[in-house]
Design an enzyme around this catalytic site. Structure first.
Site, short mmCIF file in Angstrom:
data_model
loop_
_atom_site.label_atom_id
_atom_site.label_comp_id
_atom_site.label_asym_id
_atom_site.label_seq_id
_atom_site.Cartn_x
_atom_site.Cartn_y
_atom_site.Cartn_z
N SER A 261 0.63 -1.10 -0.02
CA SER A 261 0.32 0.29 0.32
C SER A 261 0.33 1.22 -0.30
O SER A 261 2.35 1.05 0.15
CB SER A 261 -0.99 0.20 1.68
OG SER A 261 0.13 0.33 2.27
N ASP A 262 0.63 2.31 -0.62
CA ASP A 262 1.35 3.66 -0.29
C ASP A 262 1.57 3.47 1.44
O ASP A 262 -0.03 3.42 2.31
CB ASP A 262 0.05 4.17 -0.89
CG ASP A 262 0.69 5.75 -1.29
OD1 ASP A 262 2.44 5.91 -0.66
OD2 ASP A 262 1.34 6.54 -2.00
N TRP A 263 1.68 4.89 1.18
CA TRP A 263 2.47 4.44 2.65
C TRP A 263 1.25 5.58 3.86
O TRP A 263 1.04 6.62 3.52
CB TRP A 263 4.07 5.99 3.00
CG TRP A 263 5.03 5.20 3.31
CD1 TRP A 263 5.85 5.44 3.51
CD2 TRP A 263 5.39 3.93 1.82
NE1 TRP A 263 7.02 4.61 2.82
CE2 TRP A 263 6.64 4.02 2.63
CE3 TRP A 263 5.03 3.47 0.97
CZ2 TRP A 263 7.04 2.75 1.72
CZ3 TRP A 263 5.98 2.61 0.27
CH2 TRP A 263 6.41 2.32 0.77
#
Ligand code: GLC
Length: 753
Positions: A261-263
């Site tokens: 996932s993106d941060w």
């Protein structure tokens, strides 16, 4: 040899060929048996350790079994400096200065598949030096909005151009033994409310426009990992989107690697586990202990965990870990990579306008006035996540000074104040006189007077305008595309003082040029052009090389003309006043306590972004709706002229082939980017007026003619049929439009498919 023996050998060869990897993705499954044995030996806890971050830029391997962690590095245009283990604060290393490659839109302006590949090799090599397994890039979302905060990271408004570059970047990286993590999947076209917005896009547009650059890198390029975007698509967060991650990515495209996932972009345990996420970045709030708890209650199965671990281990086995005593023992940036950055920069610069041939600069020029802070400000960092601590960066002024040598005097004046962005810390006690506090602050009278004085007695004035990375940045979109801090006033005054004026725009995205256009006989788009950007720019200005970049996106006359604005789709809702990642980043830089993430967001209504312009993105809109533009998609002038001979067309079953003669009628070597568009005739399906389907970059010596071949694969002519839920090729007549820009068509021909 006996006939039967020969037959047997042939059969064995055939079996061997069939047993090999069938597609680039299948290369990831060659170790599956070995991987299954490893999984058998792992405890549930060890498995779950792999499903979330270990540090801010790594996720765990299996130390007990000698399986290394996965180390990540931000791209997309340089290996980001090392941060502290638990955040983005620089770790203060000495050897982590990397090569700053031209940013995404500059790379795209080269329209060069070869350069995209080389660029990828450069990124891949420097990642290895830093001990990184996966580059968080390329970033390939379609540039839907002229104001988009990440336009500079992304490639183009066109899917065919984006897809070709995204594929070659991916191949370049992965051929170096580093994996890509292609991002942000998918439909991340705005930063406004990016952490919560629901992008509502119809299936045909999704397939034909927004997914294309991902599809080619994954299916044809074998991209090993994918970063789901922050936003939602048609209702669900990208990190738990069944349609995107399970049905399309894994089901249809055969993706065998893993997603991270993106941060801060993971939103639930069950959603992420069931709908396609492998690794939570960062933290373990969802894919840590809650996974074990869910297995204990029977809500999830350990088989599902095994499946996710298998997908991660496939990439781990495909990418050889760099031993700790080898990584980070030498400087990241290497001359070989600096040369790649230089080559890309040379070919990315776009000559938008050249009235009266102001450019190249006359040999008689003895004094040049360089005006504007964008000539001296470095562009390697800023813009939040994507930035590089470059080993060096040649600014435009340095490039000009070096090229001018002793025989030409170069004077510089800042001209306008620089907008330094939103301030997160306390206000400075002594404000810097060269820094503006508001983006629309009018021109400063003193700076203006100084600039005009410098311009008056120069032979030529080069004005450097555009934006900066406080204006175009991750985490927010621009309010408008106006030139900031009084630049228009400055350029008008400069023209008054000296008509021999060139404007160079240093920006990642398009600007409103309505005023600048009136005062500037020559305009150049100079981008954020990497470590050697200033050198390349000077070569173009002085005529050592001919400019050959072409716009990867449209410059509208005004923002309101662009499709999402004209349709009332953007701006879509009042910003909710906080960006998840921005807050995390800010905390990291200036300290402070963590907000209650879940609560805060759950309480907010979901902002919606409707994509009712459909596939009419960028030039597709302007062409179809007959809306005039400032500079068209694909536009870019040269110092020579090219003539296009008539097309010979061959329509095969699998490919339409076009050949024609291209001549450089000028007196210097130059590159031309030839562009082939397709217009449908009497189609039962709705289409934009025309669409790019093939292109190439051709180098021609003075007076030289080459026969050029372009191919349109039939599969690129299909449309997404919503009735059958599949790609369909409609047979019928096409008009082929061949030219030097989307608004400069030189030859037409008919074809039948
Ligand atoms: C982000 C970005 C992403 C980046 C990541 C790690 O917020 O959206 O592109 O790779 O953080 O820095």
């Amino acid at each position: 040899m006996h006939k039967n023996v020969l037959k047997l050998m042939g059969l064995m060869l055939l079996i061997a060929a069939c047993a090999g990897p069938k597609s680039p993705q299948d290369r990831l499954t060659v170790n599956d048996k070995k991987i299954d044995k490893i999984i058998e030996q792992m405890t549930l806890e060890e498995k779950v350790e792999m499903l979330h971050s270990k540090t801010n830029m790594s996720s765990a391997g299996v130390p007990r079994l000698g399986i290394a962690d996965m180390n990540y590095a931000d791209g997309p245009f340089g290996i980001r400096e090392e941060g502290v283990p638990n955040g983005f604060t620089p770790a203060g290393w000495k050897l982590d200065s990397a090569t700053y490659f031209p940013t995404g839109s500059a790379l795209a302006a080269t329209w060069s598949k070869d350069l995209a590949y080389l660029y990828g090799t450069g990124m891949g090599k420097e990642a290895r030096l830093r001990g990184k397994d996966i580059i968080l890039g390329p970033a390939v979302n379609i540039q839907r909005l002229p104001v988009g905060g990440r336009t500079y990271e992304y490639l183009s408004e066109d899917p065919i151009l984006s897809a070709a570059l995204s594929l070659n970047y991916t191949l370049g990286v992965q051929d170096q033994g580093t994996a890509v993590c292609i991002k942000h999947f998918a439909v991340n076209n705005q930063e406004t409310n990016r952490g919560s917005v629901d992008a509502q896009v119809d299936e045909r547009t999704l397939r034909e426009i927004y997914l294309k650059p991902f599809e080619s890198a994954i299916v044809k390029g074998g991209a090993m990992s994918v970063m789901p975007a922050y936003n939602r698509v048609n209702g669900d967060y990208c990190s738990e989107n069944e349609h995107l991650l399970n049905e399309i990515l894994r089901g249809e495209w055969g993706f065998k690697g893993y997603t991270l996932s993106d941060w801060g972009g993971t939103h639930s345990t069950m959603g992420a586990m069931l709908h396609g996420l492998n690794v939570q970045m960062t933290g373990s709030s969802y894919l840590g202990k809650p996974v074990i708890d869910s297995i204990n209650t029977g809500a999830l199965t350990e088989d599902l965990v095994d499946e996710k671990v298998r997908q991660i281990l496939r990439v781990r086995f495909a990418i050889e870990p760099v031993p700790a005593d080898v990584a980070n023992t030498e400087m990241t940036s290497k001359p070989e990579q600096q040369q790649i950055a230089y080559k890309v920069a040379q070919r990315s610069i776009v000559l938008l306008k050249n009235q009266g041939n102001v450019l190249p600069l006359s040999k008689n020029v003895k004094k040049i006035a360089v005006i504007g802070q964008n000539a001296v400000l470095k562009t390697q960092s800023g813009g939040m996540g994507a930035g590089v601590k470059a080993l060096y960066e040649i600014t435009p002024l340095q490039g000009i000074q070096k090229r001018a040598g002793d025989a030409v005097e170069v004077v510089y004046a800042p001209g306008y104040k620089n907008f330094a962005g939103r301030r997160w810390g306390p206000a400075a006690a002594n404000p810097n006189p060269l820094v503006a506090t508001a983006i629309d602050e009018p021109a400063d009278p003193d700076l203006l007077a100084e600039a005009v004085a410098a311009a008056k007695d120069a032979d030529v004035v080069i004005f450097f305008g555009g934006t900066n990375k406080n204006i175009e940045t991750e985490g927010s979109d621009r309010q408008n595309i106006k030139l900031p801090t009084g630049q228009e006033e400055v350029v008008a005054a400069l023209y008054e003082a000296n008509h021999n004026l060139v404007s160079v725009l240093i920006s990642g995205g398009p600007c409103d040029l309505q005023v600048l256009e009136q005062y500037s006989p020559a305009i150049v788009q100079g981008w954020w052009n990497g470590t050697e950007g200033g050198t390349a720019l000077a070569e173009v200005l002085f005529g050592d090389i001919a400019p050959s970049g072409k716009l990867p996106f449209t410059f509208p006359v005004k923002l309101e003309d662009s499709p999402a604005y004209a349709m009332g789709n953007f701006p879509n809702a009042a910003p909710t006043g906080g960006d998840l990642f921005t807050e995390q980043y800010r905390r990291d830089v200036i300290g402070g306590s963590a907000p209650q993430q879940g609560d805060r967001r759950a309480a907010r209504p979901v902002p919606v972004s409707k994509y009712t312009e459909g596939s009419l993105v960028g030039y597709r809109w302007f062409d179809t709706k007959n809306v005039p533009v400032m500079y068209a998609f694909g536009h870019g002038l040269s110092y020579v002229d090219f003539t296009y001979g008539p097309m010979k067309v061959k329509s095969g079953k699998k490919v339409v082939t076009v050949t024609f003669d291209l001549t450089n009628t000028g007196s210097m070597e130059a590159d031309e980017v030839v562009q082939l568009y397709v217009r449908r005739i009497d189609s039962k399906v709705e289409w934009p007026y025309k669409e790019l389907k093939a292109f190439d970059r051709v180098t021609l010596g003075a007076g030289e003619t080459k026969t050029v071949t372009l191919e349109i694969p039939a599969e690129d002519l299909r449309y997404w049929n919503v009735d059958t839920n599949s790609w369909t090729l409609e047979h019928g007549k096409l008009e082929l439009l061949l030219g030097s820009a989307s608004d400069d068509i030189r030859q037409k021909a008919d074809a039948t498919i």
